[in-house]
Every structure is written in structure tokens, then in C-alpha cells.
Design a protein around this motif. Sequence first.
Motif, PDB file in Angstrom:
ATOM      1  N   GLY A   3      30.892  72.629  27.768  1.00 48.27           N
ATOM      2  CA  GLY A   3      29.986  71.827  28.603  1.00 48.27           C
ATOM      3  C   GLY A   3      29.729  72.471  29.952  1.00 48.27           C
ATOM      4  O   GLY A   3      30.614  73.105  30.521  1.00 48.27           O
ATOM      5  N   ALA A  63      30.305  61.781  28.429  1.00 44.67           N
ATOM      6  CA  ALA A  63      30.872  61.858  29.783  1.00 44.67           C
ATOM      7  C   ALA A  63      30.116  62.898  30.589  1.00 44.67           C
ATOM      8  O   ALA A  63      29.788  63.978  30.074  1.00 44.67           O
ATOM      9  CB  ALA A  63      32.357  62.242  29.722  1.00 44.67           C
ATOM     10  N   LYS A  84      31.574  80.385  37.010  1.00 42.47           N
ATOM     11  CA  LYS A  84      32.469  80.720  35.895  1.00 42.47           C
ATOM     12  C   LYS A  84      33.714  81.453  36.405  1.00 42.47           C
ATOM     13  O   LYS A  84      34.820  81.251  35.888  1.00 42.47           O
ATOM     14  CB  LYS A  84      31.721  81.572  34.857  1.00 42.47           C
ATOM     15  CG  LYS A  84      30.597  80.829  34.130  1.00 42.47           C
ATOM     16  CD  LYS A  84      31.128  79.708  33.269  1.00 42.47           C
ATOM     17  CE  LYS A  84      30.049  79.082  32.403  1.00 42.47           C
ATOM     18  NZ  LYS A  84      30.553  77.969  31.594  1.00 42.47           N
ATOM     19  N   SER A 143      24.402  76.290  31.875  1.00 45.00           N
ATOM     20  CA  SER A 143      24.604  77.557  31.164  1.00 45.00           C
ATOM     21  C   SER A 143      23.662  78.670  31.627  1.00 45.00           C
ATOM     22  O   SER A 143      23.651  79.754  31.038  1.00 45.00           O
ATOM     23  CB  SER A 143      24.422  77.332  29.659  1.00 45.00           C
ATOM     24  OG  SER A 143      23.110  76.895  29.375  1.00 45.00           O
ATOM     25  N   ILE A 159      31.779  84.956  27.123  1.00 45.50           N
ATOM     26  CA  ILE A 159      30.808  85.069  26.032  1.00 45.50           C
ATOM     27  C   ILE A 159      29.670  85.989  26.470  1.00 45.50           C
ATOM     28  O   ILE A 159      29.179  85.893  27.596  1.00 45.50           O
ATOM     29  CB  ILE A 159      30.273  83.670  25.652  1.00 45.50           C
ATOM     30  CG1 ILE A 159      31.432  82.743  25.249  1.00 45.50           C
ATOM     31  CG2 ILE A 159      29.242  83.769  24.540  1.00 45.50           C
ATOM     32  CD1 ILE A 159      31.018  81.275  25.058  1.00 45.50           C
ATOM     33  N   ASP A 166      29.447  65.211  25.532  1.00 42.36           N
ATOM     34  CA  ASP A 166      28.358  65.797  26.311  1.00 42.36           C
ATOM     35  C   ASP A 166      27.917  64.695  27.264  1.00 42.36           C
ATOM     36  O   ASP A 166      28.326  63.546  27.124  1.00 42.36           O
ATOM     37  CB  ASP A 166      27.189  66.241  25.409  1.00 42.36           C
ATOM     38  CG  ASP A 166      26.372  67.359  26.031  1.00 42.36           C
ATOM     39  OD1 ASP A 166      26.489  68.515  25.596  1.00 42.36           O
ATOM     40  OD2 ASP A 166      25.605  67.074  26.992  1.00 42.36           O
ATOM     41  N   TYR A 201      25.681  80.990  39.045  1.00 41.13           N
ATOM     42  CA  TYR A 201      26.255  80.604  37.750  1.00 41.13           C
ATOM     43  C   TYR A 201      27.486  81.461  37.435  1.00 41.13           C
ATOM     44  O   TYR A 201      28.553  80.934  37.072  1.00 41.13           O
ATOM     45  CB  TYR A 201      25.167  80.764  36.678  1.00 41.13           C
ATOM     46  CG  TYR A 201      25.665  80.773  35.271  1.00 41.13           C
ATOM     47  CD1 TYR A 201      26.156  79.616  34.674  1.00 41.13           C
ATOM     48  CD2 TYR A 201      25.642  81.948  34.507  1.00 41.13           C
ATOM     49  CE1 TYR A 201      26.618  79.636  33.359  1.00 41.13           C
ATOM     50  CE2 TYR A 201      26.085  81.974  33.210  1.00 41.13           C
ATOM     51  CZ  TYR A 201      26.575  80.810  32.632  1.00 41.13           C
ATOM     52  OH  TYR A 201      27.023  80.829  31.337  1.00 41.13           O
ATOM     53  N   SER A 240      25.508  84.577  22.636  1.00 44.16           N
ATOM     54  CA  SER A 240      25.789  83.989  21.328  1.00 44.16           C
ATOM     55  C   SER A 240      24.611  83.156  20.867  1.00 44.16           C
ATOM     56  O   SER A 240      24.382  82.036  21.348  1.00 44.16           O
ATOM     57  CB  SER A 240      27.077  83.157  21.385  1.00 44.16           C
ATOM     58  OG  SER A 240      27.507  82.861  20.077  1.00 44.16           O
TER      59      SER A 240
HETATM   60  P1  NAI Z   1      23.705  74.791  26.513  1.00 43.75           P
HETATM   61  O1  NAI Z   1      23.058  74.698  27.856  1.00 43.75           O
HETATM   62  O2  NAI Z   1      22.862  74.784  25.297  1.00 43.75           O
HETATM   63  O3  NAI Z   1      24.796  73.621  26.388  1.00 43.75           O
HETATM   64  C1  NAI Z   1      25.542  73.149  27.472  1.00 43.75           C
HETATM   65  C2  NAI Z   1      25.753  71.656  27.298  1.00 43.75           C
HETATM   66  O4  NAI Z   1      26.480  71.187  28.442  1.00 43.75           O
HETATM   67  C3  NAI Z   1      24.449  70.853  27.226  1.00 43.75           C
HETATM   68  O5  NAI Z   1      24.410  70.086  26.048  1.00 43.75           O
HETATM   69  C4  NAI Z   1      24.481  69.974  28.468  1.00 43.75           C
HETATM   70  O6  NAI Z   1      23.964  68.663  28.263  1.00 43.75           O
HETATM   71  C5  NAI Z   1      25.962  69.928  28.789  1.00 43.75           C
HETATM   72  N1  NAI Z   1      26.158  69.664  30.220  1.00 43.75           N
HETATM   73  C6  NAI Z   1      25.549  70.254  31.278  1.00 43.75           C
HETATM   74  N2  NAI Z   1      25.939  69.682  32.424  1.00 43.75           N
HETATM   75  C7  NAI Z   1      26.820  68.711  32.087  1.00 43.75           C
HETATM   76  C8  NAI Z   1      27.560  67.763  32.821  1.00 43.75           C
HETATM   77  N3  NAI Z   1      27.464  67.687  34.166  1.00 43.75           N
HETATM   78  N4  NAI Z   1      28.365  66.918  32.159  1.00 43.75           N
HETATM   79  C9  NAI Z   1      28.469  66.959  30.809  1.00 43.75           C
HETATM   80  N5  NAI Z   1      27.785  67.826  30.053  1.00 43.75           N
HETATM   81  C10 NAI Z   1      26.977  68.699  30.683  1.00 43.75           C
HETATM   82  O7  NAI Z   1      24.611  76.118  26.566  1.00 43.75           O
HETATM   83  P2  NAI Z   1      25.238  76.940  25.349  1.00 43.75           P
HETATM   84  O8  NAI Z   1      24.427  78.142  25.098  1.00 43.75           O
HETATM   85  O9  NAI Z   1      25.575  76.034  24.242  1.00 43.75           O
HETATM   86  O10 NAI Z   1      26.592  77.447  26.040  1.00 43.75           O
HETATM   87  C11 NAI Z   1      27.792  76.698  25.953  1.00 43.75           C
HETATM   88  C12 NAI Z   1      28.758  77.215  27.021  1.00 43.75           C
HETATM   89  O11 NAI Z   1      28.987  78.591  26.819  1.00 43.75           O
HETATM   90  C13 NAI Z   1      28.242  77.053  28.446  1.00 43.75           C
HETATM   91  O12 NAI Z   1      29.337  76.727  29.295  1.00 43.75           O
HETATM   92  C14 NAI Z   1      27.727  78.430  28.784  1.00 43.75           C
HETATM   93  O13 NAI Z   1      27.795  78.686  30.176  1.00 43.75           O
HETATM   94  C15 NAI Z   1      28.664  79.314  27.995  1.00 43.75           C
HETATM   95  N6  NAI Z   1      28.052  80.579  27.604  1.00 43.75           N
HETATM   96  C16 NAI Z   1      27.109  80.622  26.611  1.00 43.75           C
HETATM   97  C17 NAI Z   1      26.552  81.836  26.243  1.00 43.75           C
HETATM   98  C18 NAI Z   1      25.589  81.960  25.094  1.00 43.75           C
HETATM   99  O14 NAI Z   1      25.204  83.074  24.790  1.00 43.75           O
HETATM  100  N7  NAI Z   1      25.169  80.889  24.434  1.00 43.75           N
HETATM  101  C19 NAI Z   1      26.909  83.081  26.959  1.00 43.75           C
HETATM  102  C20 NAI Z   1      27.900  82.901  27.994  1.00 43.75           C
HETATM  103  C21 NAI Z   1      28.448  81.700  28.289  1.00 43.75           C
END
Ligand code: NAI
Length: 267
Positions: A72, A50, A140, A75, A163, A34, A136, A166
Motif C-alpha cells: 500500500g 484502512a 521509500k 507508487s 522492486i 486498501d 517518492y 513489475s
Molecule cells: P498501485 O499504485 O497500483 O497500488 C498502490 C495501492 O495503495 C493502491 O491501490 C492505493 O489505493 C493504495 N494506497 C495509496 N495510498 C494509500 C493510503 N493512504 N492508504 C491506504 N492505501 C493506499 O501500485 P503498485 O504498482 O501495485 O505497487 C505496489 C507497491 O509496490 C507500492 O508501494 C509501490 O511503491 C511499490 N513498487 C511497485 C513497483 C512496480 O513496478 N509495480 C516498482 C517499485 C515499487
Amino acid sequence: KVHHTLLMTGAAGGLGTAMRDRLKANCEVLRLSDRSDFGAARAGEEVVLADLADAAAVDAMVKGVNAIVHFGGISLEGPFEPILQANILGVYNLYEAARKHGVKRVVFASSNHVTGFYKQSETITLNHPARPDSLYGVSKAFGEDLSRMYFDRYGIETACVRIGSSFAEPRDRRMLASWLSFDDLHRLVTACLTTPVLGHTAIFGMSDNAVTWYDNSAARHVGYVPQDSSDPFREAVYARTPEPDVTDPAVIYQGGGFLFQGEPMTA
Ligand code: NAI
Ligand code: 15L
């Protein structure tokens, strides 16, 4: 265990936290990354911090892994610059590193917001064109197209997992259709990592919900069989949320509230 070293990005996030222990079953070594610090490696783990926008850091993060689960990135809908850095430049850096280091399989966390401008009255297949509902969602869609190019040119297999929602439980009426339990997410990621021939495919990430907008029949080869459902939560969700206004675009379109983040809609 099909993969010796598996990289999971986004390890500090919601899904990263939920999948951290579950994915240990899929590999000998789980490398976690992360940009935010999330503490020390535990047994069977490596931690490589990273920023996805930093090509050299991403290269070091990817070197030596056999497969990648890419959570990553940004989101949610928001200003374009961070989305550009994390989700567009970041996914390019990831695939370039995968190509250079011979990584052959990626599970890419795409989103239902790639197709968020379809209506909740429609059931869409994986052959429907993208209709992103937000910058966003566009980012994707870029990741989906980029990964297809890396499959066609370089043979890197990717599942673009669109997704739904979730979380531990469905939070509102919309999520009764889009909900993906954490256990089903793990089943889905496992299927993507282990099916003998993955190719390049999108697949909707939802549990076995009675109400659904998504038809995964074009991705049967992945072998994903959901075992959970939002249905047991339905009565409680209905009881605690207001009757939907069926003229509200957040109720009409699958993307829900994402349509209203950013600049206001004119149509
Ligand atoms: P989240 O926002 O909680 O986690 C994303 C992580 O990516 C964070 O820990 C953040 O620090 C890291 N991040 C952001 N920019 C970054 C960068 N430039 N370099 C390195 N790390 C970076 O999101 P969540 O809910 O855990 O989702 C995980 C993935 O699944 C995301 O890509 C999101 O778009 C996708 N997603 C999630 C859904 C859900 O329902 N939770 C639904 C659809 C897609
Ligand atoms: C997403 O793409 C987001 O990452 C997640 O936080 C949820 O908002 C989800 O979509 C959703 O549509 O419910």
C-alpha cells in the motif's frame, strides 16, 4: 504454509491484484487491505479497508495477523502531501501496529527509486548508499530506515524489496533491466516470508535479466532464485521503441523518467 493469517496492503493496486491469488498459497487466511474499495472477500480472505494515515484503522488492520506484505502507498512521484501521509506517516503507523501486536516479519515494497540516481552504466550492490531520485524515492528510503530501527529495537524482521518494474511485460528498453515478472515477485515474497532467518535486509526485485544494474549477493540468505527473464521480450521492445538518446538523463540514470516528475532539475 508458514503463516496462518497474512496481511497484504495495497490490495486494490496493480501488484495487489496480481498477488492476491498467488499469496493464497502462503497462508490459511489472506487479509486484504486498501483505502479504496475493491469488492468483497472471496474464500480464504478477509477484507479490512484502512487509510494508512489513520493510526486507529491501521491498528485494526494489523491486529491478529502473523506477517505483512506491504504494497500500500503512493507508487509514483507526485506532490509531497499524499506521499507524506501514505508512505511516511503510513509506514510509521504500520510498524507501530506491528510492534503492538507482535508481528515479527514484514515484506516492504521499497523501490528501485531509492537508488535511482545511480547510472545505468553502474552495477550497484546492496551496500551502496541510497541515492533517491524523487520525493517518492526518499519516502521509500524512510521506510527502509524505519524498518531497520524496528528490527534493531524490537526484532521485527523486514525485507525491503526494491522492486524494479513489475508489470505483465517490460514496457520499454529501461524495463529490460528492471523488469520483475509477477511470478518472480511471488517467488521473492515467498522467499522473504519463509527463509528461516531474514533479519533486516534490502533486496533488489528483478527477474533473471541479462542486462542488470543490481547485485543481490549481499542478500543470498533470502534464497530468492528468479526463474523468468526479460530477454525473450528484447527484440519486440527494441522494434517498438525509439533508439535511446544517450545524453538524456532518463537514459543515463537508473531511475529513468522519475527524474523528470516534480520540479525541473537544475543540474
Ligand atoms: P498501485 O499504485 O497500483 O497500488 C498502490 C495501492 O495503495 C493502491 O491501490 C492505493 O489505493 C493504495 N494506497 C495509496 N495510498 C494509500 C493510503 N493512504 N492508504 C491506504 N492505501 C493506499 O501500485 P503498485 O504498482 O501495485 O505497487 C505496489 C507497491 O509496490 C507500492 O508501494 C509501490 O511503491 C511499490 N513498487 C511497485 C513497483 C512496480 O513496478 N509495480 C516498482 C517499485 C515499487
Ligand atoms: C516504481 O517505483 C513504481 O511504483 C512503478 O509504477 C514503476 O514506475 C517502477 O517504479 C519503475 O521504475 O519502472
